[in-house]
Design a protein around this motif. Structure first.
Motif, PDB file in Angstrom:
ATOM      1  N   THR A 115      40.796  -5.153  34.249  1.00 24.75           N
ATOM      2  CA  THR A 115      41.827  -4.541  35.095  1.00 24.75           C
ATOM      3  C   THR A 115      41.210  -3.447  35.959  1.00 24.75           C
ATOM      4  OG1 THR A 115      42.466  -2.997  33.338  1.00 24.75           O
ATOM      5  CG2 THR A 115      43.641  -5.090  33.432  1.00 24.75           C
ATOM      6  N   ALA A 116      40.361  -3.896  36.905  1.00 29.28           N
ATOM      7  CA  ALA A 116      39.651  -2.976  37.791  1.00 29.28           C
ATOM      8  C   ALA A 116      39.728  -3.472  39.221  1.00 29.28           C
ATOM      9  CB  ALA A 116      38.193  -2.838  37.369  1.00 29.28           C
ATOM     10  N   GLY A 117      39.992  -2.544  40.157  1.00 32.97           N
ATOM     11  CA  GLY A 117      40.180  -2.915  41.543  1.00 32.97           C
ATOM     12  C   GLY A 117      39.006  -2.668  42.451  1.00 32.97           C
ATOM     13  N   ALA A 118      37.928  -2.037  41.950  1.00 28.65           N
ATOM     14  CA  ALA A 118      36.780  -1.731  42.796  1.00 28.65           C
ATOM     15  C   ALA A 118      35.501  -1.745  41.965  1.00 28.65           C
ATOM     16  CB  ALA A 118      36.949  -0.372  43.479  1.00 28.65           C
ATOM     17  N   ARG A 119      34.385  -1.936  42.662  1.00 28.66           N
ATOM     18  CA  ARG A 119      33.069  -1.925  42.016  1.00 28.66           C
ATOM     19  C   ARG A 119      32.165  -0.948  42.756  1.00 28.66           C
ATOM     20  NH1 ARG A 119      29.125  -4.203  44.998  1.00 28.66           N
ATOM     21  NH2 ARG A 119      29.771  -5.534  46.745  1.00 28.66           N
ATOM     22  N   GLN A 120      31.122  -0.495  42.047  1.00 33.88           N
ATOM     23  CA  GLN A 120      30.176   0.453  42.611  1.00 33.88           C
ATOM     24  C   GLN A 120      28.918  -0.277  43.100  1.00 33.88           C
ATOM     25  OE1 GLN A 120      30.074   4.090  43.077  1.00 33.88           O
ATOM     26  NE2 GLN A 120      28.458   3.159  44.325  1.00 33.88           N
ATOM     27  N   PRO A 121      28.633  -0.297  44.423  1.00 34.61           N
ATOM     28  CA  PRO A 121      27.359  -0.864  44.892  1.00 34.61           C
ATOM     29  C   PRO A 121      26.194  -0.005  44.409  1.00 34.61           C
ATOM     30  CG  PRO A 121      28.899  -0.520  46.714  1.00 34.61           C
ATOM     31  CD  PRO A 121      29.461   0.191  45.528  1.00 34.61           C
ATOM     32  N   VAL A 122      25.049  -0.663  44.146  1.00 36.30           N
ATOM     33  CA  VAL A 122      23.878   0.057  43.662  1.00 36.30           C
ATOM     34  C   VAL A 122      22.627  -0.411  44.391  1.00 36.30           C
ATOM     35  CG1 VAL A 122      24.815   0.519  41.360  1.00 36.30           C
ATOM     36  CG2 VAL A 122      23.561  -1.606  41.779  1.00 36.30           C
ATOM     37  N   ASP A 123      21.565   0.415  44.311  1.00 35.12           N
ATOM     38  CA  ASP A 123      20.286   0.067  44.906  1.00 35.12           C
ATOM     39  C   ASP A 123      19.380  -0.574  43.863  1.00 35.12           C
ATOM     40  OD1 ASP A 123      19.333   2.137  43.303  1.00 35.12           O
ATOM     41  OD2 ASP A 123      19.168   3.574  44.948  1.00 35.12           O
ATOM     42  N   GLU A 124      18.094  -0.696  44.182  1.00 28.52           N
ATOM     43  CA  GLU A 124      17.167  -1.376  43.278  1.00 28.52           C
ATOM     44  C   GLU A 124      16.950  -0.606  41.978  1.00 28.52           C
ATOM     45  OE1 GLU A 124      14.964   1.331  46.014  1.00 28.52           O
ATOM     46  OE2 GLU A 124      16.449  -0.271  46.297  1.00 28.52           O
ATOM     47  N   GLN A 125      17.294   0.674  41.951  1.00 28.08           N
ATOM     48  CA  GLN A 125      17.216   1.453  40.707  1.00 28.08           C
ATOM     49  C   GLN A 125      18.532   1.455  39.943  1.00 28.08           C
ATOM     50  OE1 GLN A 125      15.490   5.261  42.430  1.00 28.08           O
ATOM     51  NE2 GLN A 125      14.265   5.083  40.553  1.00 28.08           N
ATOM     52  N   MET A 126      19.493   0.665  40.384  1.00 31.43           N
ATOM     53  CA  MET A 126      20.820   0.610  39.775  1.00 31.43           C
ATOM     54  C   MET A 126      21.559   1.932  39.911  1.00 31.43           C
ATOM     55  SD  MET A 126      20.935  -2.504  38.899  1.00 31.43           S
ATOM     56  CE  MET A 126      22.449  -2.589  37.940  1.00 31.43           C
ATOM     57  N   LEU A 127      21.242   2.681  40.984  1.00 34.83           N
ATOM     58  CA  LEU A 127      21.925   3.931  41.311  1.00 34.83           C
ATOM     59  C   LEU A 127      22.880   3.701  42.469  1.00 34.83           C
ATOM     60  CD1 LEU A 127      18.813   6.286  41.123  1.00 34.83           C
ATOM     61  CD2 LEU A 127      20.631   6.060  39.404  1.00 34.83           C
ATOM     62  N   PRO A 128      23.974   4.451  42.554  1.00 35.63           N
ATOM     63  CA  PRO A 128      24.964   4.218  43.606  1.00 35.63           C
ATOM     64  C   PRO A 128      24.356   4.266  45.005  1.00 35.63           C
ATOM     65  CG  PRO A 128      25.879   5.656  41.936  1.00 35.63           C
ATOM     66  CD  PRO A 128      24.427   5.479  41.593  1.00 35.63           C
ATOM     67  N   SER A 129      24.780   3.296  45.831  1.00 36.66           N
ATOM     68  CA  SER A 129      24.278   3.208  47.208  1.00 36.66           C
ATOM     69  C   SER A 129      25.414   3.253  48.225  1.00 36.66           C
ATOM     70  CB  SER A 129      23.475   1.921  47.398  1.00 36.66           C
ATOM     71  OG  SER A 129      24.283   0.778  47.139  1.00 36.66           O
ATOM     72  N   GLY A 130      26.493   3.910  47.875  1.00 35.77           N
ATOM     73  CA  GLY A 130      27.643   4.015  48.758  1.00 35.77           C
ATOM     74  C   GLY A 130      28.899   4.160  47.942  1.00 35.77           C
ATOM     75  N   ALA A 131      30.018   4.232  48.627  1.00 40.06           N
ATOM     76  CA  ALA A 131      31.297   4.389  47.944  1.00 40.06           C
ATOM     77  C   ALA A 131      31.709   3.088  47.262  1.00 40.06           C
ATOM     78  CB  ALA A 131      32.368   4.814  48.950  1.00 40.06           C
ATOM     79  N   PRO A 132      32.549   3.161  46.215  1.00 37.83           N
ATOM     80  CA  PRO A 132      33.067   1.933  45.614  1.00 37.83           C
ATOM     81  C   PRO A 132      33.774   1.061  46.640  1.00 37.83           C
ATOM     82  CG  PRO A 132      33.546   3.825  44.215  1.00 37.83           C
ATOM     83  CD  PRO A 132      33.012   4.374  45.507  1.00 37.83           C
ATOM     84  N   VAL A 133      33.689  -0.256  46.448  1.00 38.76           N
ATOM     85  CA  VAL A 133      34.306  -1.206  47.373  1.00 38.76           C
ATOM     86  C   VAL A 133      35.318  -2.055  46.609  1.00 38.76           C
ATOM     87  CG1 VAL A 133      32.306  -1.243  48.897  1.00 38.76           C
ATOM     88  CG2 VAL A 133      32.461  -2.890  47.031  1.00 38.76           C
ATOM     89  N   VAL A 173      37.349  -5.132  45.053  1.00 40.12           N
ATOM     90  CA  VAL A 173      36.927  -6.452  44.577  1.00 40.12           C
ATOM     91  C   VAL A 173      37.909  -7.538  44.991  1.00 40.12           C
ATOM     92  CG1 VAL A 173      35.701  -5.498  42.587  1.00 40.12           C
ATOM     93  CG2 VAL A 173      38.104  -6.150  42.347  1.00 40.12           C
ATOM     94  N   ASP A 174      38.935  -7.190  45.723  1.00 41.49           N
ATOM     95  CA  ASP A 174      40.067  -8.063  46.006  1.00 41.49           C
ATOM     96  C   ASP A 174      39.655  -9.485  46.367  1.00 41.49           C
ATOM     97  OD1 ASP A 174      41.471  -5.751  45.654  1.00 41.49           O
ATOM     98  OD2 ASP A 174      41.980  -5.467  47.763  1.00 41.49           O
ATOM     99  N   GLY A 175      39.981 -10.437  45.479  1.00 40.43           N
ATOM    100  CA  GLY A 175      39.764 -11.839  45.755  1.00 40.43           C
ATOM    101  C   GLY A 175      38.328 -12.290  45.761  1.00 40.43           C
ATOM    102  N   GLY A 176      37.385 -11.398  45.469  1.00 47.98           N
ATOM    103  CA  GLY A 176      35.969 -11.731  45.512  1.00 47.98           C
ATOM    104  C   GLY A 176      35.441 -12.212  44.176  1.00 47.98           C
ATOM    105  N   PRO A 177      34.115 -12.448  44.102  1.00 48.44           N
ATOM    106  CA  PRO A 177      33.523 -12.978  42.870  1.00 48.44           C
ATOM    107  C   PRO A 177      33.574 -12.018  41.695  1.00 48.44           C
ATOM    108  CG  PRO A 177      31.817 -12.404  44.469  1.00 48.44           C
ATOM    109  CD  PRO A 177      33.127 -12.318  45.187  1.00 48.44           C
ATOM    110  N   LEU A 178      33.825 -10.722  41.953  1.00 52.96           N
ATOM    111  CA  LEU A 178      33.902  -9.753  40.861  1.00 52.96           C
ATOM    112  C   LEU A 178      35.331  -9.268  40.625  1.00 52.96           C
ATOM    113  CD1 LEU A 178      30.661  -7.642  41.449  1.00 52.96           C
ATOM    114  CD2 LEU A 178      31.018  -9.584  39.922  1.00 52.96           C
ATOM    115  N   ASP A 179      36.298 -10.013  41.110  1.00 55.06           N
ATOM    116  CA  ASP A 179      37.704  -9.699  40.848  1.00 55.06           C
ATOM    117  C   ASP A 179      38.145 -10.478  39.621  1.00 55.06           C
ATOM    118  OD1 ASP A 179      40.354  -9.072  40.817  1.00 55.06           O
ATOM    119  OD2 ASP A 179      40.764  -9.676  42.883  1.00 55.06           O
ATOM    120  N   PHE A 180      38.155  -9.795  38.478  1.00 57.13           N
ATOM    121  CA  PHE A 180      38.536 -10.428  37.219  1.00 57.13           C
ATOM    122  C   PHE A 180      39.929  -9.996  36.776  1.00 57.13           C
ATOM    123  CE2 PHE A 180      33.910 -10.776  37.106  1.00 57.13           C
ATOM    124  CZ  PHE A 180      33.752 -12.091  36.689  1.00 57.13           C
TER     125      PHE A 180
END
Length: 306
Positions: free
Chosen positions: A174-192, A194-201
């Motif tokens: 039950t989550a509406g957004a995900r956190q993008p990350v860089d190659e170090q798995m650190l945040p690379s921008g604001a959460p985006v 997930v609406d209707g995408g592959p990570l919308d569970f």
């Protein structure tokens, strides 16, 4: 590893480790509902308490209260400091009964995190499952940064990859957004979103398929009791994790980087109070005044399907 405290209530049994106050095992009707570990200790932080920060922090250090601090990296793959400083400490039992145990740690701090904390974790079993409540108090004379997480792996009795291949595994988050990350798995921008995408569970009945997860989710949608949920369902039963409103983040890890029989076998569902790198960015970081406390609760439950 340290001594294990055995708890029982109804159809649930749990083992709590003195080392790290970790959830070493949890069963329902004799089935494992979390990936357990034995005397050799956890393989991939399974069952661990993640404090005074969850997830990871950059090797570049962080600033707090006008000073700069550096943490020792302990994740060779990314060069970051992961999962806090208390998972290998011996915690002291404060109270133990048949269905509940409270363990305490007086954490004195380290050069990279010189903030003394009093930590208390209570594992309690009921007929409805496991409830874990944590309190943290600032024992020092100046403000202290704090973040908290947990690292249980939900399991359904056989590798999740096998269930997914047969189309017998569904996942609901039950989550509406995900956190993008860089190659170090650190945040690379604001959460985006997930609406209707592959990570919308969010839609019930969605399969995991071959989706790879090592993802921090936020914008958590909650039920009438203020709980956000992760539900993993197989053909016979469902295992679910919930967290209260003090946890604004959920990290899901599908164990793709683990080898052998552990590869894609279990799903880490990690409630977190803050996202990756919160000590450096300040995002959702808790700041405790001297003597101030904070409290957090999550739980795990199981139920038959059909």
């Amino acid at each position: 590893m340290g001594d294990v405290i055995e708890l029982h209530a109804g159809e649930y049994r749990a083992g709590i480790d003195h080392t790290g106050a970790a959830l070493r095992s949890l069963t329902w009707r004799g089935r494992d509902v979390v990936w357990p570990y034995g005397a050799d200790g956890p393989t991939a932080f399974q069952g661990q308490v993640l404090a005074p920060w969850p997830n990871r922090v950059t090797e570049k250090g962080y600033r707090f209260g006008g000073a700069e601090y550096h943490l020792e990296p302990n994740d060779p793959a990314t060069g970051t400091a992961i999962h806090g400083l208390v998972h290998d400490r011996t915690w002291s039992p404060e109270s133990v009964s048949g269905d509940a145990a409270t363990l305490r740690l007086d954490f004195e701090g380290t050069p990279g995190f010189p903030f003394p904390l009093e930590l208390s974790v209570t594992h309690r079993l009921t007929g409805d499952g496991l409830e874990v409540t944590t309190t943290a108090r600032n024992r020092g004379g100046s403000p202290a940064p704090f973040g908290l997480g947990f690292h249980p792996y939900l399991t359904l009795g056989e590798p999740l990859s096998a269930l997914a291949e047969r189309g017998e595994l569904t996942l609901e988050v039950t989550a509406g957004a995900r956190q993008p990350v860089d190659e170090q798995m650190l945040p690379s921008g604001a959460p985006v979103p997930v609406d209707g995408g592959p990570l919308d569970f969010r839609p019930p009945g969605r399969g995991l398929g071959d989706t790879v997860l090592d993802t921090a989710f936020t914008a958590l949608e909650r039920d009438g009791d203020g709980r956000a949920w992760v539900r993993a369902s197989g053909p016979e039963h469902r295992v679910s994790l919930w967290c209260d409103s003090s946890f604004g983040w959920l990290q899901l890890f599908s164990a793709d980087t683990l080898g052998g029989a552990d590869h894609r076998a279990h799903l880490a569902a990690e409630p977190m109070t803050c996202p990756p790198n919160a000590l450096a960015t300040g995002t959702d970081l808790i700041v405790l005044a001297p003597g101030e406390s904070t409290g957090h609760t999550f739980g795990i439950t199981a139920e038959a399907r059909g």
